[in-house]
Design an enzyme around this catalytic site. Structure first.
Site, PDB file in Angstrom:
ATOM      1  N   HIS A   1      39.963  43.512  46.893  1.00 48.88           N
ATOM      2  CA  HIS A   1      39.746  43.805  48.309  1.00 48.88           C
ATOM      3  C   HIS A   1      38.527  43.012  48.745  1.00 48.88           C
ATOM      4  O   HIS A   1      37.818  42.418  47.924  1.00 48.88           O
ATOM      5  CB  HIS A   1      39.552  45.297  48.565  1.00 48.88           C
ATOM      6  CG  HIS A   1      38.381  45.898  47.819  1.00 48.88           C
ATOM      7  ND1 HIS A   1      37.062  45.625  48.114  1.00 48.88           N
ATOM      8  CD2 HIS A   1      38.341  46.769  46.768  1.00 48.88           C
ATOM      9  CE1 HIS A   1      36.261  46.290  47.313  1.00 48.88           C
ATOM     10  NE2 HIS A   1      37.017  46.989  46.461  1.00 48.88           N
TER      11      HIS A   1
ATOM     12  N   SER B   1      36.572  48.298  40.943  1.00 48.45           N
ATOM     13  CA  SER B   1      37.510  47.521  41.762  1.00 48.45           C
ATOM     14  C   SER B   1      37.640  46.115  41.187  1.00 48.45           C
ATOM     15  O   SER B   1      36.644  45.434  40.975  1.00 48.45           O
ATOM     16  CB  SER B   1      37.019  47.427  43.204  1.00 48.45           C
ATOM     17  OG  SER B   1      37.086  48.671  43.836  1.00 48.45           O
TER      18      SER B   1
ATOM     19  N   ASP C   1      43.703  58.003  30.214  1.00 50.85           N
ATOM     20  CA  ASP C   1      42.941  57.796  28.988  1.00 50.85           C
ATOM     21  C   ASP C   1      41.788  58.814  28.899  1.00 50.85           C
ATOM     22  O   ASP C   1      40.924  58.853  29.777  1.00 50.85           O
ATOM     23  CB  ASP C   1      42.378  56.374  28.962  1.00 50.85           C
ATOM     24  CG  ASP C   1      41.909  55.964  27.589  1.00 50.85           C
ATOM     25  OD1 ASP C   1      40.962  56.592  27.072  1.00 50.85           O
ATOM     26  OD2 ASP C   1      42.467  55.011  27.025  1.00 50.85           O
TER      27      ASP C   1
END
Length: 351
Positions: free
Chosen positions: A170, A309, A294
């Site tokens: 992004h 991110s 996990d």
């Protein structure tokens, strides 16, 4: 390595041959045909880095009043400036830094000036007069402005064919206006993750990093809603094994993995599950949803946190995309962007 603004001659030749074949209505055979249909591969990274950007112009992030001998005044608001405007010129002088704006205002000493700015897709022009602040004697517009940003994020891929890298999945947006920062220049820096603020419902966590500001790993050439892109200058990040890029129709609901760096500079593999793949929609970078499964990652981070991110998503030996967002009300879940989308954005901005 493909340099900004250039296209390799053999690519141009191949495109001309493909276009000619289409016009003549023939099927192109031979090496050019095989090159056009070759499977794309990139090196997944998952490495946390420091990111610094310098804006093209200065962004207005807030408006305020100035205390003067004649009372409070708001010249920026009165002349029509708005939050999110990007000031590019004062009179005929181009401005890119806060210091440049301040210097011009002091030199003009309250004289009438022309301000040119970018607002969305449009250019706007207005006339203003700075006023003298009674507290410190400086001439001010009554506008809070910003010319740079820095933070931590994750490298997604390195493309051996072009030398390009992609990160974040992004864009880098201003924290006050949520507007994409217009990029003049920038780089990625060596960083280590020193601590993790664990995510919780209603409170997204974050990675905390230590940057080496004098150790750049690469240069940025674009800041887009699909990620930031540039060229690597540190060869240690280019040595990984390339993997095939998954097409949209190859991405499946089910088990997958992400590569992420949540301690030091060590990249590890964590289990996730892709829970939804969204239909293609132009301009939408939230193309899949995933859930962290996990136990190690859940124990350390609570799921997805800010700074992760760009963590590459792998499935069935292919790179699928990158983590982009976390759900505020459930940090174990978040969104991702497809690798095809990131690569398209990298290619379009590189040329």
């Amino acid at each position: 390595m493909q340099e900004e603004g250039r296209t390799r001659p053999w690519v141009l030749t191949a495109l001309r041959m493909l276009l000619l074949a289409a016009v003549l209505g023939v099927v192109l055979q031979g090496p050019w045909a095989s090159a056009a249909s070759a499977v794309k591969t990139v090196v997944p990274l998952g490495r946390a880095v420091g990111i610094k950007l310098f804006s093209d112009g200065v962004m207005v992030v807030g408006l305020s009043e100035v205390s003067t001998a004649a009372g409070s005044q708001a010249p920026a608001r009165d002349c029509g400036l708005q939050e999110g405007d990007i000031i590019t010129h004062i009179n005929s002088t181009e401005v890119d830094t806060v210091e440049e704006v301040q210097s011009i205002l002091q030199d003009l000493e309250g004289e009438t000036m022309s301000i040119r700015a970018v607002r969305g897709e449009d250019q706007v022009q207005m006339t203003a007069q700075a006023v003298q602040c009674s507290a410190d004697g400086a001439y001010k517009l009554g506008a809070w402005i910003r010319d740079s940003m820095a933070g931590i994020g994750t490298l997604t891929f390195y493309d051996p064919d072009t030398g390009a890298f992609g990160a974040l999945g992004h864009g880098v947006s201003d924290v006050d206006t949520a507007q994409l920062m217009p990029l003049q220049s920038g780089s990625i820096m060596y960083a280590t993750v020193s601590a993790v603020q664990k995510g919780a419902v209603g409170a997204p966590g974050q990675l905390q990093g230590d940057f080496q500001v004098n150790r750049d790993l690469g240069e940025l050439w674009s800041n887009t809603s699909q990620g930031i892109f540039g060229s690597l200058t540190d060869e240690t990040l280019t040595q990984g094994t390339p993997v095939e890029v998954a097409r949209r129709d190859q991405v499946q609901v089910g088990k997958a993995q992400i590569l992420s760096n949540i301690a030091g500079d060590r990249v590890e593999t964590y289990e996730v599950e892709i829970t939804h793949v969204y239909p293609e929609k132009e301009g939408d970078d939230r193309e899949l949803m995933l859930k962290v499964t996990d136990p190690r990652l859940l124990e350390t981070t609570g799921g997805i946190v800010q700074g992760m991110s760009g963590s590459p998503i792998l499935q069935n030996g292919r790179i699928v995309g990158a983590v982009t967002h976390v759900l505020v009300n459930d940090p174990t879940q978040g969104y991702g962007i497809l690798m095809e989308t990131m690569l398209d954005a990298a290619e379009s901005t590189a040329t």
